[in-house]
Design an enzyme around this catalytic site. Structure first.
Site, short mmCIF file in Angstrom:
data_model
loop_
_atom_site.label_atom_id
_atom_site.label_comp_id
_atom_site.label_asym_id
_atom_site.label_seq_id
_atom_site.Cartn_x
_atom_site.Cartn_y
_atom_site.Cartn_z
N LEU A 8 -15.94 -19.54 10.29
CA LEU A 8 -15.49 -18.49 11.58
C LEU A 8 -16.48 -19.04 12.68
O LEU A 8 -16.72 -17.77 13.07
CB LEU A 8 -15.15 -17.22 11.07
CG LEU A 8 -14.32 -16.97 9.90
CD1 LEU A 8 -14.87 -15.74 9.52
CD2 LEU A 8 -13.12 -17.21 10.10
N ASP A 30 -16.30 -17.19 5.34
CA ASP A 30 -17.47 -17.79 5.96
C ASP A 30 -18.82 -17.49 5.17
O ASP A 30 -18.92 -16.97 4.92
CB ASP A 30 -17.76 -17.21 7.48
CG ASP A 30 -18.42 -18.27 8.62
OD1 ASP A 30 -17.21 -19.23 9.56
OD2 ASP A 30 -19.57 -17.78 8.97
N SER A 121 -7.65 -29.72 19.88
CA SER A 121 -8.30 -30.13 20.65
C SER A 121 -7.57 -28.60 21.60
O SER A 121 -7.07 -28.00 21.10
CB SER A 121 -8.17 -30.63 21.59
OG SER A 121 -8.17 -31.02 22.80
N GLY A 123 -10.77 -26.29 22.08
CA GLY A 123 -12.31 -25.50 22.46
C GLY A 123 -12.38 -23.68 22.65
O GLY A 123 -10.96 -23.14 21.98
N LYS A 193 -6.95 -38.27 17.79
CA LYS A 193 -8.38 -37.09 18.20
C LYS A 193 -9.81 -38.09 18.55
O LYS A 193 -9.92 -37.26 19.60
CB LYS A 193 -7.98 -36.85 17.01
CG LYS A 193 -8.69 -34.85 17.83
CD LYS A 193 -8.95 -34.80 19.18
CE LYS A 193 -9.55 -33.33 19.36
NZ LYS A 193 -11.15 -33.14 18.81
N GLU A 200 -11.82 -39.32 26.20
CA GLU A 200 -12.62 -37.67 26.85
C GLU A 200 -14.32 -38.65 27.81
O GLU A 200 -14.60 -37.95 28.78
CB GLU A 200 -12.23 -36.71 26.23
CG GLU A 200 -13.09 -34.99 26.23
CD GLU A 200 -13.55 -34.48 25.76
OE1 GLU A 200 -14.84 -34.19 24.56
OE2 GLU A 200 -12.53 -34.12 24.84
#
Length: 334
Positions: A8, A30, A121, A123, A193, A200
């Protein structure tokens, strides 16, 4: 659908929120009880241990892992494998190395457990924007999970359709325009990815170098009539509007420069998360030249050092063959 989220952090927590907004039930786990408490107060189902987590999942059990690549992911996969049964599904949504996916999928297949790798992807902005996902694994299992991917993905939004795409074979059955894509068998999602992140690095480096040229356009080394005192924030802003190099990364650059044009809160120590290295390794294995991507990775290494022994050797050789004195050394003796 009912599924579990292990991890988490910034992405795992926001993905959980987006899934709940989409009507899914999410059991959470978590290492931090505080993280579990926080997200369960928003509607997630809390668990107190991995055994409790597994017990609260539906059948087949579906667990999405958002933990750091490497040992943390490996340990979590193995721990869940001891508790899962045939027909259950594990989804690794982190940034694992694709070769690890291939190994894990085969290992779990022997137990009848399905393994899906998802390069994710988006973020910290994914909660509102959605997540672009690149997916690998057994096609029939991926299809079973489609409601999850559809909820997490950004959807078509306002992006116009690529001209001619409607004539492409298979375009009507692909979810690419929705923001997620089945790439192929195990490892394919993280492979795509991985290269995405390598690209990137290159794009970020190109922006960084360009703005560094702007910043140094006032250098005293230049003739006075060739010096320019440029507004970097305004340049970033104008490039966002109609320029061929506009992008989301440029949007973020403009945001950072608007907040502080000197970026004085940063030291310039740039980490790499692994995918850049793996991209270069893949290029070597395929004998594909990647001049820009490799240079961008090496610059990140360079950012973590002051002056290296290699640079000292360069100075020594220049002094020996041509009598060249280091500028700093010359200044000290002046």
């Amino acid at each position: 659908m009912r599924l579990g989220m292990v991890g988490l952090g910034k992405m795992g927590a926001n993905m959980t929120r987006r899934l709940m907004r989409g009507g899914h039930e999410v059991v959470v786990s978590d290492l931090s009880p505080e993280n579990v408490k926080r997200i369960s107060s928003e509607g997630a189902v809390a668990s107190s241990s991995l055994d409790d987590f597994v017990a609260k999942l539906g059948k087949p059990r579906i667990a999405w892992l958002m933990v750091p690549a490497g040992d943390a992911t490996e340990q979590t996969v193995q721990a869940l494998a001891q508790r899962f049964q045939a027909g259950d599904i594990m989804i690794d949504g982190g940034n694992s190395y694709f070769k690890d996916d291939v190994r894990r999928s085969q290992q779990l297949k022997d137990k009848g457990i399905h393994y899906v790798d998802v390069g994710t992807s988006g973020g910290v902005w994914g909660l509102e924007r959605g997540y672009c996902m690149m997916i690998g694994g057994p096609r029939e299992v991926v299809q079973q999970l489609d409601p999850i991917f559809k909820t997490l993905a950004p959807g078509r939004g306002s992006i116009p359709r690529t001209p001619g795409r409607e004539k492409m074979p298979g375009a009507s059955s692909s979810a690419a325009e929705e923001g997620y894509l089945y790439c192929g068998p195990s490892g394919a999602g993280h492979f795509v990815k991985m290269v995405h992140n390598g690209i990137e690095y290159g794009i970020m480096q190109a922006y960084a170098e360009g703005f560094d040229i702007f910043r140094n356009a006032t250098s005293k080394e230049l003739p006075e009539h060739h010096r320019y005192d440029l507004n970097l924030a305004d340049i970033a802003e104008v490039w966002r509007r109609g320029s061929v190099i506009s992008s989301w990364l440029l949007d973020l650059t403009a945001m950072a420069l608007a907040e502080n044009p000197t970026l004085s809160e940063y030291e310039g120590f740039v980490q790499d998360s692994g995918e850049g290295r793996w991209t270069i390794q893949a290029a070597v294995e395929e004998a594909v030249p990647v001049d820009v991507l490799s240079a961008a990775l090496f610059v990140r290494f360079r950012s973590r050092q002051q002056h290296t022994f290699a640079e000292k050797m360069l100075s020594a050789m220049r002094q020996k063959f041509g009598g060249h004195i280091e500028q700093t050394a010359a200044k000290k003796s002046a």
